[in-house]
Scaffold this motif. Structure first.
Motif, PDB file in Angstrom:
ATOM      1  N   CYS A 314       0.948  -1.179   0.063  1.00  0.00           N
ATOM      2  CA  CYS A 314      -0.135   0.236   0.123  1.00  0.00           C
ATOM      3  C   CYS A 314       0.904   1.351   0.017  1.00  0.00           C
ATOM      4  CB  CYS A 314      -0.797   0.022   1.285  1.00  0.00           C
ATOM      5  SG  CYS A 314      -1.759   1.568   1.549  1.00  0.00           S
ATOM      6  N   CYS A 329      -0.304   4.134  -7.412  1.00  0.00           N
ATOM      7  CA  CYS A 329      -0.342   3.036  -6.740  1.00  0.00           C
ATOM      8  C   CYS A 329      -1.090   1.931  -7.562  1.00  0.00           C
ATOM      9  CB  CYS A 329      -1.160   2.960  -5.477  1.00  0.00           C
ATOM     10  SG  CYS A 329      -1.345   1.623  -4.595  1.00  0.00           S
ATOM     11  N   CYS A 336      -7.449  -2.646  -4.660  1.00  0.00           N
ATOM     12  CA  CYS A 336      -8.060  -1.903  -3.663  1.00  0.00           C
ATOM     13  C   CYS A 336      -9.067  -1.017  -4.257  1.00  0.00           C
ATOM     14  CB  CYS A 336      -6.601  -1.052  -3.100  1.00  0.00           C
ATOM     15  SG  CYS A 336      -7.204   0.002  -1.630  1.00  0.00           S
ATOM     16  N   CYS A 353      -7.506   8.377  -2.100  1.00  0.00           N
ATOM     17  CA  CYS A 353      -7.430   7.122  -2.846  1.00  0.00           C
ATOM     18  C   CYS A 353      -9.171   6.944  -3.031  1.00  0.00           C
ATOM     19  CB  CYS A 353      -7.065   6.008  -2.399  1.00  0.00           C
ATOM     20  SG  CYS A 353      -5.414   6.111  -2.057  1.00  0.00           S
TER      21      CYS A 353
HETATM   22 FE1  SF4 Z   1      -3.230   2.062  -0.337  1.00  0.00          FE
HETATM   23 FE2  SF4 Z   1      -4.670   3.877  -1.896  1.00  0.00          FE
HETATM   24 FE3  SF4 Z   1      -3.074   1.883  -2.932  1.00  0.00          FE
HETATM   25 FE4  SF4 Z   1      -5.210   1.189  -1.782  1.00  0.00          FE
HETATM   26  S1  SF4 Z   1      -4.930   2.461  -3.552  1.00  0.00           S
HETATM   27  S2  SF4 Z   1      -3.383   0.422  -1.438  1.00  0.00           S
HETATM   28  S3  SF4 Z   1      -5.185   2.736  -0.140  1.00  0.00           S
HETATM   29  S4  SF4 Z   1      -2.219   3.779  -1.587  1.00  0.00           S
END
Ligand code: SF4
Length: 363
Positions: A314, A329, A336, A353
């Motif tokens: 994460c 990410c 996610c 997010c």
């Molecule tokens: Fe973490 Fe955001 Fe990636 Fe989800 S999308 S794993 S909350 S950084």
């Protein structure tokens, strides 16, 4: 509120920005507060900005910055006989690295209840004197005054089966930590709205001067945000670095003195506090002072927070520091999502997010 969402005025502000932003330079503007991140995503404000005016999301989401060790403290505490843990719905879903959460702890039998306010938790303490009620308190300066008032009321009314697990944090030290951090270049700051109704604009003055960054305290409506960005761009063009107040209808320089007095009556500043993504920041959080130690769950139940690592897949830490965008990410929108959050930034509606996912901002 429609007067702050007028499309014609929004276009006029966008045209002002297009005219005034110098094409030969970049303007990297951090919005500290999760409420602004949410507004920027909801109203598509980034689509109205010139390409060289870029928004950088900040760490101002109280649930996102709570380190996972504090959630584990709450889970362990809720497992003790006679304890009822009260908390906000969003916190229930924040995952711990071993796949746990307050929601799962409740499913396993712990008495964990969702409440809308500290006052609700206090009412449970009053009506169920045989239970020991602990409120998991989180938030910036905005939510601290209601917690302080709940403590003062419980003291007045001799409700001693009530205590709080205090995770209230302070905005100015976090801004300083972000600006001290060389990871991310920031030219100016959209200052928080609700927080500033309590603390005022004066705490940002030494930040603007010390770091040579303009700060504009800005409301949450789309025209507020656009006007705040225009004010920042004008300061940067003029080489000025001062605090300005776009949100005059709610914020004054000195803030809310009654709220500040209630906070000072009940709390003291911790020497250090660990923030998710920002590590330990000195003098950045509150705990109950000695006069109110009886309401401090940490002292009452001998809680020592153990270090706990975030899920390594994460990128919440980088997102909270503004180093990466949610869409950088690799888990965003695949593994996610708000239904299956891996990190806290996807749980809270104020998390960057969750805001990007909810309003389909996929770039
Ligand atoms: Fe973490 Fe955001 Fe990636 Fe989800 S999308 S794993 S909350 S950084």
């Amino acid at each position: 509120m429609t007067e702050y969402r007028d499309g014609h005025l929004a276009r006029a502000l966008a045209e002002t920005l297009a005219r005034e932003a110098d094409p030969h330079r970049d303007y990297r503007i951090m919005e500290f507060c999760g409420g602004h991140t949410h507004a920027i995503a909801r109203y598509g404000i980034e689509d109205l900005l010139p390409r060289n005016v870029r928004m950088v999301h900040g760490p101002g989401c109280p649930i996102c910055v709570l380190p996972v060790g504090r959630i584990e403290d709450a889970i362990r505490l809720a497992g003790q006989p006679g304890i009822t843990l009260c908390t906000y719905a969003d916190l229930m879903r924040v995952p711990t690295p071993d796949g746990g959460s307050l929601l799962r702890a409740r499913a396993a039998g712990a008495d964990i209840r969702m409440v809308y306010s500290t006052h609700d938790a206090l009412q449970i303490a009053e009506t169920e004197p045989e239970r020991r009620i602990v409120f998991l308190a989180v938030g910036f300066e905005t939510t601290t005054p209601p917690t302080a008032l709940a403590i003062l009321h419980s003291k007045e009314r001799n409700i001693f089966n009530f205590s709080i697990l205090c995770n209230h944090v302070l905005t100015p030290p976090a801004i300083r930590a972000i600006l001290d951090n060389q990871d991310v270049a920031i030219d100016g700051l959209v200052g928080p709205a609700h927080v500033s109704t309590v603390i005022g604009t004066s705490p940002y003055e030494d930040i603007a001067a010390r770091f040579s960054k303009p700060v504009v305290v800005t409301g949450f409506e789309p025209l507020d945000v656009l006007q705040g960005i225009v004010m920042l761009v004008r300061q940067m063009n003029a080489g000025r670095c001062v605090v300005e107040n776009q949100y005059r209808r709610a914020v004054i320089r000195g803030g809310n003195l009654l709220a500040q007095r209630a906070i000072a009556d009940v709390f003291e500043i911790r020497e250090s506090f660990a923030w998710r993504g920002l590590c330990e920041i000195p003098y950045s959080a509150l705990r109950l002072n000695d006069r109110h130690a009886a309401f401090d769950a940490e002292r009452r139940y001998g809680i020592t927070t153990l270090p706990a690592a975030d899920n390594p897949a994460c990128a919440c830490g980088d997102v909270l520091r503004g180093v990466r965008k949610p869409t950088d990410c690799r888990l965003f929108g695949t593994v996610c999502s708000p239904e299956t959050p891996i990190g806290s930034c996807m749980v809270s509606p104020e998390g960057a997010c969750a805001a990007h996912w909810t309003y389909k901002r996929f770039r």
